[in-house]
Design a protein around this motif. Structure first.
Motif, short mmCIF file in Angstrom:
data_model
loop_
_atom_site.label_atom_id
_atom_site.label_comp_id
_atom_site.label_asym_id
_atom_site.label_seq_id
_atom_site.Cartn_x
_atom_site.Cartn_y
_atom_site.Cartn_z
N LEU A 6 0.73 -1.57 -0.08
CA LEU A 6 -0.29 0.21 -0.22
C LEU A 6 0.87 1.02 0.10
O LEU A 6 0.30 2.11 0.04
CB LEU A 6 -1.09 -0.06 1.15
N ALA A 7 2.32 0.92 -0.29
CA ALA A 7 2.79 1.60 0.62
C ALA A 7 2.91 3.28 -0.74
O ALA A 7 3.34 4.00 -0.85
CB ALA A 7 4.23 2.16 0.19
N LEU A 35 -3.26 9.49 0.75
CA LEU A 35 -3.73 10.43 1.69
C LEU A 35 -3.27 11.62 0.90
O LEU A 35 -3.26 12.17 -0.13
CB LEU A 35 -2.18 10.40 2.83
N GLU A 36 -3.46 13.14 2.16
CA GLU A 36 -3.91 14.34 1.88
C GLU A 36 -2.43 14.85 1.49
O GLU A 36 -1.94 14.93 2.47
CB GLU A 36 -3.99 15.19 2.65
N ASP A 60 5.54 8.60 -1.00
CA ASP A 60 5.33 10.81 -1.17
C ASP A 60 6.39 11.12 0.07
O ASP A 60 6.88 12.18 -0.29
CB ASP A 60 4.19 10.97 -1.86
N LEU A 61 5.41 10.41 0.98
CA LEU A 61 5.62 11.20 2.81
C LEU A 61 6.92 11.54 2.80
O LEU A 61 7.44 11.92 2.64
CB LEU A 61 4.29 11.13 2.91
N VAL A 62 7.15 10.11 2.32
CA VAL A 62 8.66 9.03 2.85
C VAL A 62 9.93 10.33 1.94
O VAL A 62 10.47 10.84 2.15
CB VAL A 62 9.32 7.78 3.15
N ARG A 88 0.13 12.39 10.05
CA ARG A 88 -0.30 11.59 8.99
C ARG A 88 -0.59 10.61 9.08
O ARG A 88 -1.67 9.85 9.04
CB ARG A 88 0.45 12.18 7.52
N ILE A 89 0.60 9.77 9.16
CA ILE A 89 0.86 8.23 8.47
C ILE A 89 -0.20 7.81 9.70
O ILE A 89 -0.49 6.46 9.95
CB ILE A 89 2.00 7.56 9.37
N ARG A 90 -0.02 8.14 11.67
CA ARG A 90 -1.15 7.55 12.06
C ARG A 90 -2.46 7.14 11.77
O ARG A 90 -3.18 5.95 11.60
CB ARG A 90 -0.69 7.63 13.67
N LYS A 91 -2.94 8.74 10.99
CA LYS A 91 -4.20 8.55 11.35
C LYS A 91 -4.83 7.89 9.50
O LYS A 91 -5.66 6.79 9.39
CB LYS A 91 -4.79 10.10 10.54
#
Length: 168
Positions: free
Chosen positions: A32-33, A38-39, A51-53, A159-162
């Motif tokens: 799922l990475a 995610l927003e 993308d967040l990473v 963000r990741i926890r949510k």
């Protein structure tokens, strides 16, 4: 967490926020990475955990380049060559693209390596260098590092926890 005002506090903030973040990132199912769920960093966009990473990695490597250029007595262009502070959404998109071809585990390893390098470079600097005088506008070197490391780590962790709760 209070805003770091010394080298020790900065290192503690980076260590704490990164440690918590990486534990949560390691819980992301690799399959799922790359799912854009995610927003995004730019209004109206979506991003994936990868993308967040990539965003965090981009900023960490950018801070390392700032410090390296400064150490060599070269001009540091903030935030990045070709970008203004009001174009951070575009810079985020650049970071996503820069690391698009890295596998999830490679992204995590590279982020960890960049974080370790940041800790090393901060560790060899004096408290005076980090917090004794402005470096960019009114901001000290330590504050500029914190703005682009421990603060984004904390935001990314939220963000990741949510996201992790939502996929369960």
């Amino acid at each position: 967490m209070a805003v770091p005002a010394s080298k020790t506090e900065l290192l503690d903030a980076i260590s704490k926020t990164f440690g918590e973040l990486i534990c949560d990132l390691e819980r992301v199912p690799p399959e799922l990475a790359r799912t854009a769920s995610l927003e995004g960093h730019a209004a109206g966009t979506m991003m994936s955990p990868a993308d967040l990473v990539a965003y965090l990695l981009g900023w960490n490597e950018l801070v390392l380049r700032w410090l390296d250029r400064d150490d060599r007595g070269e001009v540091v262009e903030f935030p990045e060559v070709g970008f203004n502070w009001n174009q951070l959404g575009l810079l985020a998109q650049k970071f996503y693209e820069d690391y698009r071809n890295l596998a999830w585990q490679e992204l995590l390893a590279r982020l960890t390596a960049a974080n370790l390098k940041l800790v090393d470079t901060i560790s060899v600097r004096s408290n005076e260098e980090l917090y004794g005088s402005p470096w960019y506008g009114k901001w000290t070197k330590g504050r500029m590092i914190q703005f682009n490391t421990s603060s984004p780590y904390a935001n990314a962790r939220s963000r990741i926890r949510k996201w992790l709760k939502a996929i369960r």
